[in-house]
Design an enzyme around this catalytic site. Structure first.
Site, PDB file in Angstrom:
ATOM      1  N   ASP A 168      30.599   7.454  58.457  1.00 42.40           N
ATOM      2  CA  ASP A 168      28.366   7.511  58.042  1.00 42.40           C
ATOM      3  C   ASP A 168      28.632   8.803  58.439  1.00 42.40           C
ATOM      4  OD1 ASP A 168      26.099   6.200  57.744  1.00 42.40           O
ATOM      5  OD2 ASP A 168      26.867   4.013  58.516  1.00 42.40           O
ATOM      6  N   THR A 181      24.002   3.649  53.338  1.00 42.68           N
ATOM      7  CA  THR A 181      24.340   3.251  54.029  1.00 42.68           C
ATOM      8  C   THR A 181      25.458   2.321  53.231  1.00 42.68           C
ATOM      9  OG1 THR A 181      23.961   3.848  55.922  1.00 42.68           O
ATOM     10  CG2 THR A 181      25.740   1.915  56.028  1.00 42.68           C
ATOM     11  N   LYS A 202      27.853  -0.933  62.768  1.00 45.36           N
ATOM     12  CA  LYS A 202      26.815  -1.177  61.647  1.00 45.36           C
ATOM     13  C   LYS A 202      27.333  -2.030  60.306  1.00 45.36           C
ATOM     14  CE  LYS A 202      25.311   3.067  60.996  1.00 45.36           C
ATOM     15  NZ  LYS A 202      24.464   3.905  59.881  1.00 45.36           N
ATOM     16  N   ASP A 203      26.397  -3.156  61.504  1.00 42.69           N
ATOM     17  CA  ASP A 203      27.045  -4.559  60.093  1.00 42.69           C
ATOM     18  C   ASP A 203      27.016  -5.201  59.101  1.00 42.69           C
ATOM     19  OD1 ASP A 203      24.335  -4.439  60.120  1.00 42.69           O
ATOM     20  OD2 ASP A 203      23.285  -6.324  60.071  1.00 42.69           O
ATOM     21  N   ASP A 239      29.542   7.734  52.766  1.00 39.50           N
ATOM     22  CA  ASP A 239      28.906   6.285  52.362  1.00 39.50           C
ATOM     23  C   ASP A 239      27.747   7.047  51.966  1.00 39.50           C
ATOM     24  OD1 ASP A 239      28.371   7.585  55.254  1.00 39.50           O
ATOM     25  OD2 ASP A 239      27.375   5.031  55.546  1.00 39.50           O
ATOM     26  N   HIS A 240      28.224   8.590  52.384  1.00 42.40           N
ATOM     27  CA  HIS A 240      26.379   9.466  51.503  1.00 42.40           C
ATOM     28  C   HIS A 240      27.328  10.348  51.692  1.00 42.40           C
ATOM     29  CE1 HIS A 240      24.838   8.300  55.611  1.00 42.40           C
ATOM     30  NE2 HIS A 240      24.720   7.224  55.209  1.00 42.40           N
TER      31      HIS A 240
HETATM   32 ZN    ZN Z   1      25.537   5.253  56.313  1.00 43.43          ZN
END
Ligand code: ZN
Length: 535
Positions: free
Chosen positions: A45, A84, A152-153, A328-329
């Site tokens: 992430d 995200t 994270k969910d 994700d970024h």
């Molecule tokens: Zn993220």
């Protein structure tokens, strides 16, 4: 010697090209030595291409191994809303947010993995509108299992898709949890309980790690607000939210992934399984401390070892696996440090541009009841409050547009729905996209904003505070869009390809590697050639 008849050249070239295209992928050269039975996807992430390149020479473990494979240092989360939920949604679906439907972490005030059931919010994968690679594998083979695990969910759920065998995520206060209605077999539940018990003791004793010698030169304090500085490792026990910004968070995610591999015997059967793991600590480090201090350096060196442990575990189990790693970024360092390091234009958002403030001014001008806009923090998608009467909406939108466009010092572009409706999905390489192209790839009519507002480069969308995030991502600029994409398997003949590719290329590339035919819905990505061909 040139051909005498130039007309001959074209058919000859065409024949050569079509030849290359029809060669079965397995024969085109060095793929994995054994057919893979486990597709491992790792998402780090907020792992920008910039962080990857900065730390690449300091990696000596798992990340060094993966970086010896096929490396696309300029991968792109090509869309505008670099958050995200959308970012994770592109990785295994092969689809841009315009097709996954995951336009942001929240839309119209709703969280991206929450649906209402009998009036109550429930965590669900139903918001994801297209299948993941794991979903497609399961459609082709009912014994194929996808296990997705994340800090994270929204990360785990977007990777797991709608037909995952198991999706687990870290829930602050509860440890690793899954969907309320999911059935988990007893042996695995025992493992989850064990990891959660470990988590409690790790949490109780959590200390930030010692500063590695390699990071000493990066340890310099930068003052953010009065008496609060970042840049050095804090010696005290982190607060409950900042615990996630320590390598201990990733270590727990790893522990859970190993437990799932062991208990479920992933990759040991006849089917092809998917293990998707999202490591979140890098993101929290970025948000709480920025990306250029001792904290990020320490996190990167720990992540390198965490990933090694995962690879070693899979190798020891004798599993035939391939790995794809991406993010994700990306992210941006804090303006307080950037402005003294060659980016004088780095600054924080003017609070006058936050939804409440803009909404208040428009309410006053048009004599409307408040609130006019949803939300507290700035997001690219701007939503009118449901209470704004339908008949007044066009006028409100025109006024809002005027407000944002009058602030060219901080606002780069404002797009209306009709502009986005008329725009075509871009097809050029992602480093050549216009801002409208980027916004279009993020646009899903039923969920996107009433206006899309994009900030100028290097404007950080958070106000400074000692107990909240101090750096952001989410912009359409390349520091937030560019992410590394790495492919690796034991024995791979690696190479580096600096051309711009997309994270939506990962799923079709993995599908091609295992010979899975991709039917409808079609993916936005394309197959990347990751096997060395014999010339
Ligand atoms: Zn993220």
């Amino acid at each position: 010697m040139p051909l005498k008849n130039s007309r001959l050249r074209k058919p000859l070239l065409a024949a050569l090209v079509s030849c290359v295209l029809v060669v079965p992928s397995a024969a085109s050269a060095a793929g994995p030595q054994r057919p893979p039975t486990l597709l491992v996807t790792i998402v780090v992430d907020q792992y920008s291409a910039d962080v990857f390149s900065e730390y690449r020479s300091l990696y000596h473990h798992g990340l060094a191994t993966l970086a010896s494979g096929v490396v696309f240092p300029h991968g792109y989360q090509s869309h505008a809303a670099t958050e995200t939920c959308p970012g994770h949604s592109t990785v295994l679906t092969g689809a841009r947010p315009a097709h996954t439907g995951i336009v942001a972490n929240e839309w119209q005030g709703n969280y991206c993995v929450t649906v209402l059931k009998e009036g109550k919010p429930v965590t669900s994968s139903e918001t994801l509108l297209v299948p993941t690679l794991g979903d497609r594998l399961r459609d082709a083979d009912a014994d194929s299992r996808t296990v997705a695990i994340g800090g994270k969910d929204r990360a785990a759920i977007m990777l797991g898709g709608r037909k995952s065998y198991l999706t687990l995520w870290w829930d602050r206060g509860n440890g690793f949890v899954t969907f309320k209605d999911a059935s988990v077999d007893a042996a695995l539940q025992a493992k989850i309980d064990e990891v959660n018990k470990d988590a409690k003791s790790v949490y109780a004793s959590a200390q930030l790690p010692r500063l590695p010698a390699e990071c000493a030169s990066r340890s310099r304090p930068v003052e953010i607000v009065d008496k609060y500085s970042v840049g050095e490792l804090h010696e005290t026990k982190p607060s409950s939210s900042k615990f996630r910004a320590t390598p201990a968070m990733d270590a727990l995610t790893l522990e859970m992934a190993k437990a799932a591999v062991d208990t479920l015997e992933l990759g040991k059967g006849k089917s092809i399984d998917v293990l998707a793991v999202s490591f979140s600590a890098t993101d929290y480090v970025g948000h709480y401390y920025g990306s250029e201090g001792a904290e990020m350096c320490t996190q990167q060196l720990a992540l390198d070892k965490t990933i090694e442990e995962l690879l070693t575990h899979l190798e020891r189990k004798g599993i035939s696996f391939v790995v794809a790693l991406t993010a994700d970024h990306g992210g941006l360092d804090i303006p307080e440090r950037n402005s003294s390091r060659g980016v004088p234009q780095a600054r924080r958002i003017d609070p006058q541009l936050l939804p409440e403030s803009v909404g208040e001014r428009v309410a006053e001008t048009l004599k409307l009841a408040k609130p006019v806009l949803l939300g507290k923090e700035f997001g690219n998608d701007i939503y009118l409050a449901p209470s704004v009467p339908a008949g007044k909406r066009p006028k409100v939108l025109a006024e809002l547009r005027k407000e944002y466009e009058s602030r060219r010092d901080q606002v780069a572009a404002v797009f209306t729905r009709s502009q986005l409706d008329a725009a075509k999905m871009p097809s050029a390489p992602p480093d050549q996209w216009s801002l409208l192209d980027r916004a279009r790839a993020s646009y899903y009519k039923e969920r996107s904003g009433d206006l899309v507002v994009l900030l100028q480069p290097y404007v950080t969308a958070y106000e400074p505070s000692s107990d909240n995030y101090i750096s952001s991502h989410g912009s359409p600029w390349d520091y937030d869009r560019r992410v590394p994409i790495l492919f690796w398997w034991p024995g791979i003949e690696g190479f580096e390809q600096p051309a711009a590719v997309e994270t939506v290329d990962i799923a079709p590339t993995l599908a091609d590697l295992i010979g899975l035919k991709v039917g409808a819905p079609r993916m936005d990505g394309r197959v990347l050639q990751i096997r060395q061909t014999q010339n």
